[in-house]
Design a protein around this motif. Structure first.
Motif, PDB file in Angstrom:
ATOM      1  N   VAL A   1      18.305 -14.095  -2.728  1.00  0.00           N
ATOM      2  CA  VAL A   1      18.934 -14.462  -4.003  1.00  0.00           C
ATOM      3  C   VAL A   1      17.881 -14.475  -5.110  1.00  0.00           C
ATOM      4  O   VAL A   1      16.709 -14.750  -4.850  1.00  0.00           O
ATOM      5  CB  VAL A   1      19.607 -15.860  -3.945  1.00  0.00           C
ATOM      6  CG1 VAL A   1      20.778 -15.859  -2.980  1.00  0.00           C
ATOM      7  CG2 VAL A   1      18.600 -16.950  -3.571  1.00  0.00           C
ATOM      8  N   ILE A   2      18.328 -14.181  -6.330  1.00  0.00           N
ATOM      9  CA  ILE A   2      17.444 -14.271  -7.500  1.00  0.00           C
ATOM     10  C   ILE A   2      17.730 -15.595  -8.185  1.00  0.00           C
ATOM     11  O   ILE A   2      18.868 -15.842  -8.615  1.00  0.00           O
ATOM     12  CB  ILE A   2      17.671 -13.068  -8.439  1.00  0.00           C
ATOM     13  CG1 ILE A   2      17.209 -11.779  -7.742  1.00  0.00           C
ATOM     14  CG2 ILE A   2      16.929 -13.273  -9.769  1.00  0.00           C
ATOM     15  CD1 ILE A   2      17.515 -10.512  -8.505  1.00  0.00           C
ATOM     16  N   ARG A   3      16.731 -16.471  -8.241  1.00  0.00           N
ATOM     17  CA  ARG A   3      16.913 -17.812  -8.799  1.00  0.00           C
ATOM     18  C   ARG A   3      15.640 -18.229  -9.543  1.00  0.00           C
ATOM     19  O   ARG A   3      14.540 -17.884  -9.126  1.00  0.00           O
ATOM     20  CB  ARG A   3      17.169 -18.841  -7.684  1.00  0.00           C
ATOM     21  CG  ARG A   3      18.415 -18.597  -6.852  1.00  0.00           C
ATOM     22  CD  ARG A   3      19.703 -18.873  -7.616  1.00  0.00           C
ATOM     23  NE  ARG A   3      20.885 -18.689  -6.791  1.00  0.00           N
ATOM     24  CZ  ARG A   3      21.632 -17.573  -6.739  1.00  0.00           C
ATOM     25  NH1 ARG A   3      21.297 -16.525  -7.482  1.00  0.00           N
ATOM     26  NH2 ARG A   3      22.686 -17.503  -5.961  1.00  0.00           N
ATOM     27  N   PHE A   4      15.833 -19.017 -10.608  1.00  0.00           N
ATOM     28  CA  PHE A   4      14.655 -19.560 -11.298  1.00  0.00           C
ATOM     29  C   PHE A   4      14.197 -20.834 -10.601  1.00  0.00           C
ATOM     30  O   PHE A   4      14.966 -21.493  -9.890  1.00  0.00           O
ATOM     31  CB  PHE A   4      14.961 -19.834 -12.780  1.00  0.00           C
ATOM     32  CG  PHE A   4      15.755 -21.088 -13.050  1.00  0.00           C
ATOM     33  CD1 PHE A   4      15.136 -22.334 -13.103  1.00  0.00           C
ATOM     34  CD2 PHE A   4      17.126 -21.035 -13.251  1.00  0.00           C
ATOM     35  CE1 PHE A   4      15.869 -23.485 -13.356  1.00  0.00           C
ATOM     36  CE2 PHE A   4      17.872 -22.189 -13.509  1.00  0.00           C
ATOM     37  CZ  PHE A   4      17.241 -23.413 -13.548  1.00  0.00           C
ATOM     38  N   VAL A   5      12.930 -21.184 -10.807  1.00  0.00           N
ATOM     39  CA  VAL A   5      12.417 -22.512 -10.478  1.00  0.00           C
ATOM     40  C   VAL A   5      11.753 -23.025 -11.749  1.00  0.00           C
ATOM     41  O   VAL A   5      10.979 -22.292 -12.387  1.00  0.00           O
ATOM     42  CB  VAL A   5      11.405 -22.471  -9.312  1.00  0.00           C
ATOM     43  CG1 VAL A   5      10.807 -23.859  -9.082  1.00  0.00           C
ATOM     44  CG2 VAL A   5      12.068 -21.965  -8.032  1.00  0.00           C
ATOM     45  N   GLU A   6      12.091 -24.249 -12.147  1.00  0.00           N
ATOM     46  CA  GLU A   6      11.509 -24.826 -13.360  1.00  0.00           C
ATOM     47  C   GLU A   6      11.045 -26.251 -13.069  1.00  0.00           C
ATOM     48  O   GLU A   6      11.803 -27.066 -12.530  1.00  0.00           O
ATOM     49  CB  GLU A   6      12.548 -24.857 -14.495  1.00  0.00           C
ATOM     50  CG  GLU A   6      11.994 -25.470 -15.784  1.00  0.00           C
ATOM     51  CD  GLU A   6      13.004 -25.531 -16.921  1.00  0.00           C
ATOM     52  OE1 GLU A   6      14.225 -25.445 -16.659  1.00  0.00           O
ATOM     53  OE2 GLU A   6      12.571 -25.667 -18.078  1.00  0.00           O
ATOM     54  N   CYS A   7       9.806 -26.541 -13.428  1.00  0.00           N
ATOM     55  CA  CYS A   7       9.300 -27.899 -13.327  1.00  0.00           C
ATOM     56  C   CYS A   7      10.057 -28.768 -14.318  1.00  0.00           C
ATOM     57  O   CYS A   7      10.261 -28.366 -15.475  1.00  0.00           O
ATOM     58  CB  CYS A   7       7.804 -27.918 -13.645  1.00  0.00           C
ATOM     59  SG  CYS A   7       7.083 -29.569 -13.595  1.00  0.00           S
ATOM     60  N   SER A   8      10.467 -29.967 -13.898  1.00  0.00           N
ATOM     61  CA  SER A   8      11.195 -30.819 -14.846  1.00  0.00           C
ATOM     62  C   SER A   8      10.285 -31.283 -15.982  1.00  0.00           C
ATOM     63  O   SER A   8      10.762 -31.731 -17.017  1.00  0.00           O
ATOM     64  CB  SER A   8      11.828 -32.013 -14.131  1.00  0.00           C
ATOM     65  OG  SER A   8      10.841 -32.774 -13.483  1.00  0.00           O
TER      66      SER A   8
END
Ligand code: CO
Length: 401
Positions: free
Chosen positions: A130-137
């Motif tokens: 899957v193509i997904r973002f990861v973002e630090c809160s």
């Protein structure tokens, strides 16, 4: 380009062939000046980019190694995939050097059958990509009070990859969750045993045990050989170097979800377990630190994402927020993934402010920072998804507002 005048602007950006012919004397019919005439480098077993490519992660200055972080150069990004080597980093005790031939995942607690998985066993199980973002809160923390000067500094703790692995649900089904199992403690194999509590509904929904990133093995700094992917939720819960999953009745109140990753509210209470990353966008071209060569055509480009699903719309204002135009979205779009937006613009040469705002499939509209402050006060640190504006000065330089 919508009319003849903007087309003339576009043509003005090219070099005329006549001038090129004159400069090379006409002897070879106008061939590019630097066509190679000797053999280039040989093939290699693992590629490197051009020595002229300058994009780099920015390594944040920190007081201790436990605060280590680096940021993705979003202003140099193309499309929606972040190269693995440029994916942002945030580690709490450095990058462990784990041998996949001995690394194991232990699944225990409130389950019928406690299980241990080797990497070989996990790789034999049915997989998905899957193509997904990861973002630090903590991304965009600067924007609460002192807006950062570049897209990398303001928004670069977000990246997007194709991730490959085993649905978490598969191993939970294999172990058999007891009815009283409502949470999972997810623990990493780094020196601090970074750990977060994950609600069981999310664990059974779309989480993955990931071993592949962008067509190859996970990078060590992204959790090699195994990490948890919790799509759309704050980066910290996507536990890297995953070694233990323990099913529990309640959240474990680990150090990493009490000393950090809570939001202090104006009334003195704290928001905890604020998991989803809300809809957000940033213009990457032109953005702070860049310089426009002069008036005329250019394409405004940027990235938008939402932890709640698809990006439905991105609007762009080039007049300080007075009017907004709907940008084109790159297709196909993926939920909880970077979505590239583009809008043609003919810059008059006058000073102005440009900004973007995203709407996701739930109808949620990216707020302004002022709207966020009105709700959360001035002590918040995490979860800043406010609209980011850039000022374009008459000399073409772009700066923060
Ligand atoms: Co949070």
């Amino acid at each position: 380009m919508k009319d003849a005048s903007s087309r003339r602007g576009f043509l003005a950006l090219t070099t005329s062939l006549g001038a090129a012919l004159a400069s090379c004397g006409g002897g070879d019919g106008g061939a590019p000046a630097e066509a190679p005439s000797r053999l280039g480098k040989p093939v290699s077993s693992y590629g490197e980019r051009s020595r002229f490519s300058a994009e780099r992660r920015f390594i944040a200055p920190t007081k201790t190694p436990e605060q280590a972080a680096s940021l993705t150069p979003l202003q140099d990004s193309e499309g929606v995939i972040t190269p693995s080597a440029l994916h942002f980093e945030r580690h709490h005790s450095g990058i462990p050097d784990l041998d996949p031939s001995v690394h194991e995942l232990l699944l225990h607690g409130l389950v019928e059958r406690p299980l241990r998985f080797s990497m070989d066993a996990l790789k034999r199980m049915p997989s998905v990509s899957v193509i997904r973002f990861v973002e630090c809160s903590g991304n965009s923390r600067s924007e609460w009070s002192k807006p950062a000067p570049t897209a990398q500094m303001s928004s670069g703790m977000a990246s997007c990859s194709e991730w490959t692995g085993v649905p978490l649900r598969t191993v939970l089904d294999e172990a058999g969750l007891k009815p009283e199992a409502k949470w999972l403690i997810c623990e990493g194999a780094d020196a601090c045993r970074m750990a977060r509590s994950l609600p069981i509904e999310k664990a059974l929904d779309d989480c993955l045990l990931v071993y592949g990133q962008n067509g190859e093995a996970l990078r060590p700094e992204q959790g090699y050989p195994l990490r948890l992917l919790v799509p759309g939720w704050e980066g910290n819960i996507n536990v890297k170097w995953l070694r233990v999953l323990k099913a529990t009745a309640g959240p474990s109140e680990t150090r990493d979800e009490t000393s950090k990753y809570t939001d202090l509210m104006p009334d003195g209470s704290s928001r905890q377990f604020t998991f989803a990353m809300e809809a957000k966008s940033v213009i990457t071209t032109p953005s702070g630190g860049q310089a426009l060569p002069g008036p005329g055509f250019l394409e405004i480009r940027g990235l938008a994402w939402s932890g709640r699903g698809l990006i439905e719309k991105v609007e762009v204002s080039v007049d300080g927020g007075s009017t907004w135009e709907v940008a084109q979205l790159q297709e196909p779009r993926f939920p909880k993934a970077f979505t590239r937006f583009r809008l043609p613009w003919s810059w008059s040469g006058a000073e102005t402010t440009i900004q973007s705002r995203a709407t996701d499939e739930t109808g949620y509209i990216q707020p302004t920072v002022q709207e966020l402050v009105a709700v959360r006060g001035t002590e918040s640190s995490y979860h800043n998804n406010g609209v980011k504006a850039w000022k374009v000065l008459a000399d073409g330089s772009v700066t923060n507002v």
